[in-house]
Design a protein around this motif. Structure first.
Motif, PDB file in Angstrom:
ATOM      1  N   ARG A   3     -48.701  39.090 -46.867  1.00 28.71           N
ATOM      2  CA  ARG A   3     -48.537  37.771 -47.456  1.00 28.71           C
ATOM      3  C   ARG A   3     -47.275  37.870 -48.309  1.00 28.71           C
ATOM      4  N   TYR A   4     -46.494  36.805 -48.309  1.00 27.86           N
ATOM      5  CA  TYR A   4     -45.154  36.824 -48.889  1.00 27.86           C
ATOM      6  C   TYR A   4     -45.017  35.693 -49.896  1.00 27.86           C
ATOM      7  N   TRP A   5     -44.276  35.951 -50.983  1.00 25.05           N
ATOM      8  CA  TRP A   5     -44.035  34.923 -51.990  1.00 25.05           C
ATOM      9  C   TRP A   5     -42.709  35.198 -52.687  1.00 25.05           C
ATOM     10  N   ARG A  53     -55.748  34.867 -48.168  1.00 30.40           N
ATOM     11  CA  ARG A  53     -54.648  34.102 -48.770  1.00 30.40           C
ATOM     12  C   ARG A  53     -54.727  34.046 -50.294  1.00 30.40           C
ATOM     13  N   LYS A 102     -54.413  34.547 -54.079  1.00 29.34           N
ATOM     14  CA  LYS A 102     -53.485  35.325 -54.894  1.00 29.34           C
ATOM     15  C   LYS A 102     -53.041  34.507 -56.095  1.00 29.34           C
ATOM     16  N   TYR A 162     -41.986  29.715 -52.683  1.00 35.02           N
ATOM     17  CA  TYR A 162     -42.570  29.825 -51.342  1.00 35.02           C
ATOM     18  C   TYR A 162     -43.759  30.772 -51.336  1.00 35.02           C
ATOM     19  N   TYR A 163     -44.713  30.460 -50.452  1.00 30.74           N
ATOM     20  CA  TYR A 163     -45.856  31.346 -50.204  1.00 30.74           C
ATOM     21  C   TYR A 163     -46.165  31.279 -48.710  1.00 30.74           C
ATOM     22  N   CYS A 164     -46.221  32.444 -48.053  1.00 28.11           N
ATOM     23  CA  CYS A 164     -46.390  32.500 -46.598  1.00 28.11           C
ATOM     24  C   CYS A 164     -47.493  33.495 -46.241  1.00 28.11           C
ATOM     25  N   TYR A 165     -48.314  33.135 -45.259  1.00 27.35           N
ATOM     26  CA  TYR A 165     -49.409  34.010 -44.836  1.00 27.35           C
ATOM     27  C   TYR A 165     -49.881  33.596 -43.442  1.00 27.35           C
ATOM     28  N   SER A 185     -54.646  26.441 -47.761  1.00 27.33           N
ATOM     29  CA  SER A 185     -54.684  26.835 -49.169  1.00 27.33           C
ATOM     30  C   SER A 185     -54.780  25.651 -50.109  1.00 27.33           C
ATOM     31  N   PHE A 218     -53.385  25.064 -53.956  1.00 28.49           N
ATOM     32  CA  PHE A 218     -52.473  25.627 -54.950  1.00 28.49           C
ATOM     33  C   PHE A 218     -52.757  24.988 -56.297  1.00 28.49           C
ATOM     34  N   VAL A 255     -53.347  30.671 -55.720  1.00 26.59           N
ATOM     35  CA  VAL A 255     -53.612  30.223 -54.357  1.00 26.59           C
ATOM     36  C   VAL A 255     -55.051  30.583 -54.021  1.00 26.59           C
TER      37      VAL A 255
END
Length: 163
Positions: free
Chosen positions: A64-66, A91, A93, A106-109, A116, A118, A162
């Motif tokens: 997962r990326y942010w 997801r 976090k 950004y948040y990617c998964y 999600s 937020f 998230v």
């Protein structure tokens, strides 16, 4: 490739690794398959009295990326090279970033983890799904990913939850 090495504290008569018979003097096995799901490997051996085995499980995890970017959308390379990453199974976090002038958060998964919710400062919302992409990670595994972006830019130091 994953190399497995082992030793015994007694003489063995036979052995196999994941069902593949090996000469009793072999003490390693190289797995060349591309592991994209959880996988268990089992070494089985027999001595003059009994059979015994030992297993190890590799639990596959997606990233997962942010982070932040001034771009209105992200490419595969943007995600790999400019965002923070951790391996996970879901997801959920909480993270803190600083979105400077003209930067979005950004948040990617993986898409399979669902939609999600937020929240920032106790208020729900403020993010939108901007794309769903076929994301290819550094191990050349392609997975459908959700790419979420903050609705506003230049948010400064922001803690995002998230769920």
């Amino acid at each position: 490739n994953v190399t497995f090495n082992w030793s015994y504290n007694k003489s063995i008569l036979s052995q196999s690794f994941n069902g593949v018979s090996l000469d009793k003097d072999v003490k390693n096995f190289v797995c060349t398959e591309n592991i994209t799901n959880n996988k268990t490997f089992t070494l089985t051996a027999s001595d003059e009295r009994k059979q015994f085995s030992k297993s190890i499980t590799f639990n596959f995890r997606h990233g997962r990326y942010w982070g932040t970017s001034s771009s209105t959308s992200l490419t595969n390379d943007d995600i790999l090279n400019s965002l923070n990453k951790e391996l996970s199974t879901n997801r959920n976090k909480t993270f803190t970033v600083t979105a400077n002038d003209n930067e979005y958060i950004y948040y990617c998964y993986p898409n399979s983890w669902g939609t999600s919710i937020f929240s920032v400062g106790g208020f729900v919302g403020g993010f939108e799904l901007v794309s769903t992409i076929n994301f290819t990670n550094i191990n050349n595994v392609t997975t459908l990913y959700n790419v979420y972006r903050s609705t506003n830019k230049s948010l400064g130091n922001t803690t995002v939850t998230v769920s």
